[in-house]
Design a protein around this motif. Structure first.
Motif: not given
Lengths: 309, 299
Positions: A247-272
Motif C-alpha cells: 500500500x505504501x509504495x503503490x497508492x500511499x493510501x490514496x486516492x483520497x485516503x480510500x485505500x489505507x489499511x491499518x498499517x499504512x494508516x497507523x504510519x500516516x497518523x503516528x509517524x508522519x
C-alpha cells in the motif's frame, strides 16, 4: 521438574549429590543459553506491545491520560471506518485468491513429471523472493497511467484503458493483484509440500474403489491437507492484515485516503502526522483479530502434534 | 473426444476403461502445462518488465509510440549511473552491514535457545517454546510505533544501529522455531553417546548438533538474510537521512524525486537491490524452500 529432583535427592546417596549438582548446572546453562532469546521476546516484542497499549491511552502530546478517547475518535471518523472496511476487504479477498491460486498451481505442479517440477517451482517462486517493496515499484510502473504497459496489453484485446491507481475501486483491486501475485507462490510451495506427504497408497485404494478425480480430491487430498491449509491460511491472514509495503509504495493510501489499511494508516497518523498515541491505537485494532487467528493456529498445531504422536 | 477413438479401437468394455484412463492422464498433463505456462508468464512479467525498463534510455521510455515490452537500443547507463552514485553505494553498504550483523546475532541467539529449549528441558521451556511461536505471529506493523518511541529514547533513531537492534524481532522467533524442529529430529542416542564419552553441553552442541543440523542452520540463515534484507517497515519509520538508509527504503524514497521520475534508473535500482536475495535463492533454492515449509510441516 527442578523441584522434583531436589526433593528426591536427600534419599539417595553420594552419587546422587553430584547428579543434583549436574541438574542444577544443566538448568543454569539452559537458562543462560535462552537468556538472549528471552531478552528479545520480552524486551522487543512483549514490552513494546504492552507499551503500545499504554501509549494508546494518552493524548496527542503524551501528557495526559485520556482512556479510550483515541479509540472513540477513531471509530467516529468516516476515514477510519473506511480503513477498517478496506483492511478486512483487502485481507479476506487477497487470502482467498492466494489460497485458491496456490492450490491450483500446487496441483498442476504435482501432476507433471517429477523431473520438471524443480524448474517450474523455481520460476514460480520468484515473486516471493524479490523484496515486496521493490517488486511493488515494478507494479507501480506497470500501472502508471500514461505509460501503463498493462493498458497497452489490454489495448491489444481492444479493452479500454483502466485507471489502475486513479479510482478507488480500481486502486483497491490493484493492491490486491500485487498482493496475490506476491503471496500465491508461498501457498503453492506449502501445498506442494503437503501434497507430497499424502501417501500414494491412499490414491491407489481410492482408484480401486472407483473414485473419480473429484472424489479423490474431496475425500483423500483435502482431509490429508486440512491442517496445512488452515495453518497457511491463518498465517497468511495475519501477514496480509498487517501488510504495509504494497500500500505504501503503490497508492500511499490514496486516492483520497480510500485505500489505507491499518498499517499504512497507523504510519500516516503516528509517524508522519506525529500523533503517536493515535497511531498506536490504530495499529492496536489489529490486535484482537490477530489474537483470534493466533488462537486457532495454535489449536491447529497442537491437534496436529497430537495426531502425529 | 479421445475417449471415443480409444473406445472405437478397442470395442471390448475392459479396454475402453484403460484407454479412457490414459486419455484422462494426458488431458490432465496438458491442463497442467497450460496452467503452469500462464502462471509463469504472470509471475515473471513484472521483474522482466522492470529489467526491460532498466536497460532503456529515458528518451525511449518517454516515447509512447512503440511497444513498451520491447527494447530498441539497450543501454547500461542506468546501471552505471547508480553504481557510480555514492549515495546508492551507501545504501548498499548499510544493507550489508545491518544484514550481516542481524544474521550473525539471530543465528547465535536462536541456535543456543533452540538447543536449550529442545534438548535441555527445564522449568518453563514448553511455555517459552509456545511464546516463541506467538512472537513470530506478532507483525512488525503492530510494533513499529512503540519501538519508534523506545528506539528514540535510546537515541538510535535515524541510525543503522537502531535497525540492528530491532530486526531480531523479525528473524529470531521463526529461526528459533525451525531450529527447535531440526534439533528435535536428531536421535537422542547421539547425545547419549556424547554424554557417555564425557562431552559437556557446549561440546555436544558444537560437535554434534550444529554439524548434524547444518541443512536446517543454512535454511534459517537464508531466512534471516532475506528478511533483514527486505525489511521495510522499520527503516521507513526510523530512518530519515539518506546516509543511514538501507537498500529497500533508499530506492523507494530517494530515487523518486519530484514529478519527473527517472523510471529507468528507478527500475535498475530496484533490481540491483533485489539481486542479493535472488542470487541466494538461485544457488540455494532447496534450502530456501526447506526453510519456508519447515515452519508449518515441523510445527
Amino acid at each position: 521438574m527442578a523441584d522434583g529432583s531436589t526433593l528426591a535427592m536427600p534419599a539417595a546417596s553420594a552419587p546422587a549429590g553430584s547428579l543434583q549438582r549436574f541438574a542444577r548446572r544443566r538448568s543454569t546453562i539452559a537458562f543462560l543459553m535462552t537468556l538472549p532469546l528471552i531478552l528479545v521476546i520480552f524486551g522487543l516484542v512483549a514490552w513494546p506491545a504492552g507499551y503500545a497499549m499504554y501509549l494508546a491511552t494518552l493524548n496527542r502530546r503524551m501528557t495526559e491520560f485520556i482512556g479510550l478517547g483515541n479509540f472513540e475518535i477513531l471509530l467516529d471518523s468516516e476515514t477510519f471506518r473506511m480503513v477498517i472496511f478496506q483492511s478486512v476487504f483487502f485481507a479476506v479477498t487477497a487470502v482467498i485468491l492466494k489460497a485458491l491460486i496456490g492450490f491450483w498451481l500446487a496441483h498442476m505442479l504435482h501432476h507433471i513429471p517429477t523431473k520438471g517440477q524443480r524448474k517450474w517451482r523455481g520460476m514460480l517462486l520468484v515473486p516471493w523472493v524479490i523484496p515486496p517493496a521493490l517488486s511493488t515499484l515494478g507494479w507501480w510502473w506497470m500501472y502508471e497511467p500514461s505509460y501503463s504497459s498493462l493498458n497497452w496489453l489490454l489495448a491489444i484485446f481492444a479493452v479500454p484503458p483502466v485507471p489502475w491507481l486513479g479510482e478507488p475501486w480500481w486502486a483497491r483491486i490493484s493492491v490486491i493483484i500485487v498482493n496475490v501475485w506476491y503471496g500465491a507462490p508461498f501457498f503453492m510451495i506449502m501445498y506442494l509440500a503437503a501434497l507430497k506427504s499424502v501417501p500414494e497408497q491412499l490414491y491407489e485404494a481410492a482408484a480401486i474403489d472407483g473414485a473419480t478425480s473429484w472424489q479423490r480430491l474431496r475425500y483423500v487430498t483435502l482431509p490429508m491437507m486440512r491442517n496445512i491449509i488452515s495453518i497457511t491460511v491463518l498465517f497468511s491472514l495475519i501477514v496480509t492484515f498487517a501488510n504495509y509495503d504494497i500500500v505504501r509504495v503503490l497508492t500511499n493510501g490514496g486516492p483520497r485516503d480510500l485505500t489505507h489499511v491499518f498499517a499504512s494508516y497507523a504510519f500516516q497518523v503516528g509517524i508522519l502526522a506525529g500523533n503517536i498515541p493515535r497511531g498506536a491505537a490504530v495499529s492496536l485494532f489489529m490486535f484482537p483479530i490477530l489474537a483470534v487467528i493466533a488462537f486457532f493456529v495454535l489449536r491447529g498445531i497442537n491437534k496436529r502434534n497430537r495426531e502425529e504422536a | 473426444m479421445s475417449t471415443t477413438t480409444a473406445a472405437a479401437a478397442h470395442p471390448r468394455g475392459i479396454f475402453h476403461k484403460a484407454g479412457s484412463l490414459r486419455a484422462e492422464r494426458r488431458w490432465a498433463l496438458v491442463t497442467a502445462y497450460i496452467s503452469l505456462v500462464i502462471a509463469a508468464i504472470i509471475m515473471l512479467a513484472p521483474p522482466v518488465y522492470m529489467f526491460l525498463t532498466s536497460i532503456k534510455t529515458s528518451a525511449e521510455i518517454a516515447d509512447l509510440s512503440g511497444n513498451p515490452w520491447w527494447v530498441r537500443d539497450p543501454t547500461l547507463e542506468n546501471y552505471t549511473a547508480l553504481i557510480f552514485n555514492p549515495m546508492f553505494r551507501g545504501f548498499f553498504w548499510n544493507s550489508v552491514k545491518v544484514t550481516l550483523l542481524v544474521v550473525a546475532l539471530t543465528m547465535a541467539i536462536s541456535i543456543l535457545a533452540a538447543f536449550a529449549l529442545g534438548r535441555m528441558r527445564f522449568w518453563g521451556s514448553q511455555w517459552l517454546a509456545t511464546g516463541v511461536f506467538l512472537t513470530y505471529l506478532v507483525p512488525d506493523t503492530l510494533l513499529f510505533i512503540p519501538l519508534y518511541q523506545i528506539v528514540g529514547g535510546l537515541g538510535l533513531l535515524d541510525s543503522t544501529w537502531g535497525l540492528v537492534l530491532v530486526y531480531p524481532t523479525l528473524t529470531v522467533p521463526f529461526c528459533t522455531w525451525i531450529m527447535i524442529g531440526y534439533f528435535a529430529s536428531i536421535p537422542k542416542e547421539l547425545d547419549e553417546a556424547a554424554l557417555i564419552d564425557g562431552a559437556n553441553w557446549m561440546q555436544m552442541l558444537t560437535r554434534i548438533f550444529i554439524p548434524v543440523a547444518l541443512p536446517g542452520i543454512i535454511a534459517a540463515t537464508i531466512f534471516a538474510f532475506t528478511v533483514s534484507w527486505a525489511a521495510f517497515v522499520y527503516p521507513t519509520a526510523f530512518i530519515t537521512s539518506p546516509a543511514e538508509m538501507p537498500m529497500t527504503i533508499g530506492v523507494v524514497s530517494q530515487l523518486i524525486r519530484g514529478d519527473t521520475f527517472a523510471w529507468g534508473q528507478l527500475m535498475a535500482g530496484a533490481l540491483l537491490a533485489a539481486l542479493p536475495p535472488v542470487i541466494v535463492y538461485a544457488f540455494l533454492m532447496d534450502y530456501y524452500i526447506a526453510g519456508l515449509t519447515a515452519g508449518a510441516t515441523k510445527g
